[in-house]
Design a protein around this motif. Structure first.
Motif, PDB file in Angstrom:
ATOM      1  N   ASN A 137     -38.419  43.619  49.099  1.00 44.91           N
ATOM      2  CA  ASN A 137     -38.823  44.672  49.495  1.00 44.91           C
ATOM      3  C   ASN A 137     -39.548  45.979  48.546  1.00 44.91           C
ATOM      4  OD1 ASN A 137     -37.192  44.023  51.434  1.00 44.91           O
ATOM      5  ND2 ASN A 137     -35.250  44.465  50.795  1.00 44.91           N
ATOM      6  N   ALA A 138     -40.311  45.375  48.048  1.00 47.56           N
ATOM      7  CA  ALA A 138     -41.093  46.511  46.292  1.00 47.56           C
ATOM      8  C   ALA A 138     -41.413  47.564  47.806  1.00 47.56           C
ATOM      9  CB  ALA A 138     -42.351  45.636  46.254  1.00 47.56           C
ATOM     10  N   ASP A 139     -41.888  49.105  47.131  1.00 51.58           N
ATOM     11  CA  ASP A 139     -42.897  49.895  47.228  1.00 51.58           C
ATOM     12  C   ASP A 139     -43.854  50.178  47.904  1.00 51.58           C
ATOM     13  OD1 ASP A 139     -40.068  51.652  47.452  1.00 51.58           O
ATOM     14  OD2 ASP A 139     -40.280  50.949  45.537  1.00 51.58           O
ATOM     15  N   ILE A 140     -44.638  49.597  47.202  1.00 49.30           N
ATOM     16  CA  ILE A 140     -46.220  48.943  47.269  1.00 49.30           C
ATOM     17  C   ILE A 140     -46.439  47.620  46.613  1.00 49.30           C
ATOM     18  CG2 ILE A 140     -48.484  49.589  46.552  1.00 49.30           C
ATOM     19  CD1 ILE A 140     -47.507  52.551  46.119  1.00 49.30           C
ATOM     20  N   LYS A 141     -47.240  47.308  47.377  1.00 47.99           N
ATOM     21  CA  LYS A 141     -47.756  45.083  46.711  1.00 47.99           C
ATOM     22  C   LYS A 141     -49.302  45.775  47.236  1.00 47.99           C
ATOM     23  CE  LYS A 141     -44.209  43.719  49.714  1.00 47.99           C
ATOM     24  NZ  LYS A 141     -43.600  42.428  50.503  1.00 47.99           N
ATOM     25  N   ILE A 142     -49.920  44.972  46.325  1.00 42.25           N
ATOM     26  CA  ILE A 142     -51.582  44.723  46.073  1.00 42.25           C
ATOM     27  C   ILE A 142     -51.332  43.471  45.717  1.00 42.25           C
ATOM     28  CG2 ILE A 142     -53.136  45.821  44.521  1.00 42.25           C
ATOM     29  CD1 ILE A 142     -51.709  47.808  44.750  1.00 42.25           C
ATOM     30  N   TYR A 143     -52.743  42.942  46.347  1.00 45.20           N
ATOM     31  CA  TYR A 143     -52.899  41.438  45.774  1.00 45.20           C
ATOM     32  C   TYR A 143     -54.620  41.734  45.872  1.00 45.20           C
ATOM     33  CZ  TYR A 143     -53.923  36.743  46.747  1.00 45.20           C
ATOM     34  OH  TYR A 143     -54.442  35.637  46.557  1.00 45.20           O
ATOM     35  N   LEU A 144     -54.637  41.279  44.644  1.00 43.97           N
ATOM     36  CA  LEU A 144     -55.471  41.500  43.850  1.00 43.97           C
ATOM     37  C   LEU A 144     -56.934  40.400  43.421  1.00 43.97           C
ATOM     38  CD1 LEU A 144     -57.395  43.321  42.043  1.00 43.97           C
ATOM     39  CD2 LEU A 144     -55.770  42.965  40.426  1.00 43.97           C
ATOM     40  N   THR A 145     -58.505  40.245  44.409  1.00 37.26           N
ATOM     41  CA  THR A 145     -58.693  39.229  43.816  1.00 37.26           C
ATOM     42  C   THR A 145     -60.138  39.479  43.402  1.00 37.26           C
ATOM     43  OG1 THR A 145     -59.075  36.935  44.917  1.00 37.26           O
ATOM     44  CG2 THR A 145     -59.098  38.825  46.631  1.00 37.26           C
ATOM     45  N   ALA A 146     -60.604  38.088  43.297  1.00 39.09           N
ATOM     46  CA  ALA A 146     -62.589  38.497  42.411  1.00 39.09           C
ATOM     47  C   ALA A 146     -63.116  36.967  42.655  1.00 39.09           C
ATOM     48  CB  ALA A 146     -62.744  38.806  41.739  1.00 39.09           C
ATOM     49  N   PRO A 189     -46.019  29.219  47.379  1.00 38.47           N
ATOM     50  CA  PRO A 189     -47.292  29.698  47.028  1.00 38.47           C
ATOM     51  C   PRO A 189     -47.533  30.832  46.441  1.00 38.47           C
ATOM     52  CG  PRO A 189     -47.175  29.164  49.228  1.00 38.47           C
ATOM     53  CD  PRO A 189     -46.161  28.645  48.827  1.00 38.47           C
ATOM     54  N   LEU A 190     -49.006  30.819  46.535  1.00 38.12           N
ATOM     55  CA  LEU A 190     -49.874  32.262  46.439  1.00 38.12           C
ATOM     56  C   LEU A 190     -50.394  32.578  47.308  1.00 38.12           C
ATOM     57  CD1 LEU A 190     -51.316  34.378  45.085  1.00 38.12           C
ATOM     58  CD2 LEU A 190     -53.474  32.637  44.313  1.00 38.12           C
ATOM     59  N   ARG A 191     -49.791  33.207  48.733  1.00 36.50           N
ATOM     60  CA  ARG A 191     -50.811  34.230  49.416  1.00 36.50           C
ATOM     61  C   ARG A 191     -50.116  35.397  49.184  1.00 36.50           C
ATOM     62  NH1 ARG A 191     -46.316  34.951  53.301  1.00 36.50           N
ATOM     63  NH2 ARG A 191     -44.725  33.919  52.595  1.00 36.50           N
ATOM     64  N   MET A 192     -50.981  36.641  50.129  1.00 37.33           N
ATOM     65  CA  MET A 192     -51.471  37.595  50.434  1.00 37.33           C
ATOM     66  C   MET A 192     -49.477  37.616  51.480  1.00 37.33           C
ATOM     67  SD  MET A 192     -54.579  40.461  51.122  1.00 37.33           S
ATOM     68  CE  MET A 192     -53.316  41.258  52.188  1.00 37.33           C
ATOM     69  N   ALA A 193     -49.146  39.314  51.223  1.00 38.70           N
ATOM     70  CA  ALA A 193     -47.724  39.194  51.298  1.00 38.70           C
ATOM     71  C   ALA A 193     -48.417  40.043  52.466  1.00 38.70           C
ATOM     72  CB  ALA A 193     -46.967  39.970  51.152  1.00 38.70           C
ATOM     73  N   SER A 194     -47.835  40.000  53.806  1.00 36.33           N
ATOM     74  CA  SER A 194     -48.515  40.198  55.106  1.00 36.33           C
ATOM     75  C   SER A 194     -48.229  42.165  54.833  1.00 36.33           C
ATOM     76  CB  SER A 194     -48.236  40.421  56.547  1.00 36.33           C
ATOM     77  OG  SER A 194     -46.551  40.799  56.407  1.00 36.33           O
ATOM     78  N   ASP A 195     -48.232  43.022  53.982  1.00 36.76           N
ATOM     79  CA  ASP A 195     -47.491  44.023  54.339  1.00 36.76           C
ATOM     80  C   ASP A 195     -48.965  44.275  52.699  1.00 36.76           C
ATOM     81  OD1 ASP A 195     -45.589  43.069  52.306  1.00 36.76           O
ATOM     82  OD2 ASP A 195     -44.359  44.864  52.918  1.00 36.76           O
ATOM     83  N   ALA A 196     -49.237  43.591  52.269  1.00 38.08           N
ATOM     84  CA  ALA A 196     -50.159  44.258  50.908  1.00 38.08           C
ATOM     85  C   ALA A 196     -51.134  44.913  51.398  1.00 38.08           C
ATOM     86  CB  ALA A 196     -49.751  42.745  49.659  1.00 38.08           C
ATOM     87  N   ILE A 197     -51.957  45.818  49.957  1.00 35.62           N
ATOM     88  CA  ILE A 197     -53.330  45.574  50.226  1.00 35.62           C
ATOM     89  C   ILE A 197     -54.245  44.883  49.224  1.00 35.62           C
ATOM     90  CG2 ILE A 197     -54.448  48.175  49.883  1.00 35.62           C
ATOM     91  CD1 ILE A 197     -51.810  49.070  49.323  1.00 35.62           C
ATOM     92  N   LEU A 198     -55.489  44.945  49.684  1.00 33.42           N
ATOM     93  CA  LEU A 198     -56.287  43.754  49.496  1.00 33.42           C
ATOM     94  C   LEU A 198     -56.553  44.503  48.713  1.00 33.42           C
ATOM     95  CD1 LEU A 198     -56.767  41.278  49.246  1.00 33.42           C
ATOM     96  CD2 LEU A 198     -58.919  41.701  50.976  1.00 33.42           C
ATOM     97  N   ILE A 199     -57.637  44.172  47.630  1.00 32.41           N
ATOM     98  CA  ILE A 199     -58.670  44.268  46.212  1.00 32.41           C
ATOM     99  C   ILE A 199     -59.660  43.938  45.880  1.00 32.41           C
ATOM    100  CG2 ILE A 199     -59.372  45.916  44.592  1.00 32.41           C
ATOM    101  CD1 ILE A 199     -56.666  47.500  44.622  1.00 32.41           C
ATOM    102  N   ASP A 200     -60.666  43.876  46.385  1.00 34.55           N
ATOM    103  CA  ASP A 200     -61.582  42.772  45.953  1.00 34.55           C
ATOM    104  C   ASP A 200     -62.499  43.198  44.560  1.00 34.55           C
ATOM    105  OD1 ASP A 200     -63.775  40.841  45.238  1.00 34.55           O
ATOM    106  OD2 ASP A 200     -63.770  39.810  46.482  1.00 34.55           O
TER     107      ASP A 200
END
Ligand code: DC
Length: 223
Positions: A137-146, A189-200
């Motif tokens: 239930n985090a207020d904001i989710k970020i998925y940071l990758t490169a 496992p590492l995976r992006m939450a469906s409500d996360a923002i993706l930043i490459d």
């Protein structure tokens, strides 16, 4: 209620540098959960426990006591009362942390500690399963990758600057190996939450990523 921001993503995406800088700008506490897995791994190494043996590692987890403190935005981690903040950054500990983090017992041992910190403080918590499992239930989710090459190059630079001798190719291979292990493990496992923002961040500077996140948070969180 405290504000919780989750930053997940693969090794070397710049999560800790970026999360730390965002936390400083926002006045939040930066929580590095990887350091917790690394400290458990260090305990196993120091006690001659084979980290590929899940049963053995699991039966020794209860001997590990971790304490975390924060001073000037820096997290310090204590393994059985000894400050191991500097000691947990070697490639040997990285590989062992990847192994022990796949074990259910190890993950369970850290879950409540991570949730307790987030319940008390405004946090930016970085890890692999923060947005999916620890703080769903985090207020904001970020998925940071490169890309793996960019991440390997960054890790190489970081280690070399600390005086740790490594070779670039093996650092890139380690990054790929850890990706594979983190992505395919059965437990969390590492995976992006469906409500996360993706930043490459492959083609972005640290400052650009930090600004993007801080602006986003400021726009979302009512003060
Ligand atoms: O972010 P890091 O490189 O310090 O993480 C060390 C290891 O711990 C990495 O292999 C992934 C694992 N980890 C995890 O499984 N879950 C987390 N929340 C944080 C780290």
């Amino acid at each position: 209620m405290s504000v919780n921001i989750a930053i997940d993503g693969p090794a070397g995406a710049g999560k800790s540098t970026i999360a730390k800088a965002c936390a400083a700008k926002l006045g939040y506490v930066y929580v590095d959960t990887g350091a917790m897995y690394r400290s458990i791994a260090l305990y196993m190494i120091e006690h001659g426990i084979d980290v590929s043996d899940e049963n053995l590692v699991s039966s020794n987890v209860s001997s590990v006591s971790l304490d975390i403190s924060y001073a000037d935005g820096e997290q310090r981690i204590f393994l059985n009362k000894i400050d191991v903040t500097g000691k947990i950054r070697t490639p040997e500990v990285s590989a062992a942390a990847s192994a022990v983090s796949a074990y259910k017992k190890v993950r369970e041992s850290l879950l409540s500690m991570q949730r307790d910190i987030a319940a008390k403080e405004n946090v930016i918590m970085d890890g692999r399963d923060i947005g999916t499992t620890i703080l769903p239930n985090a207020d904001i989710k970020i998925y940071l990758t490169a890309s793996a090459d960019v991440r390997g190059n960054r890790r190489y630079k970081e280690l070399t600057e600390k005086g740790i001798k490594v070779d670039l190719e093996s650092v890139i291979n380690d990054v790929k190996k850890r990706d594979e292990a983190d992505l395919t493990r059965a437990v969390s496992p590492l995976r992006m939450a469906s409500d996360a923002i993706l930043i490459d961040s492959s083609d972005m500077t640290i400052d650009q990523v930090v600004d993007k996140i801080v602006n986003y948070v400021n726009g979302m969180i009512k003060k």
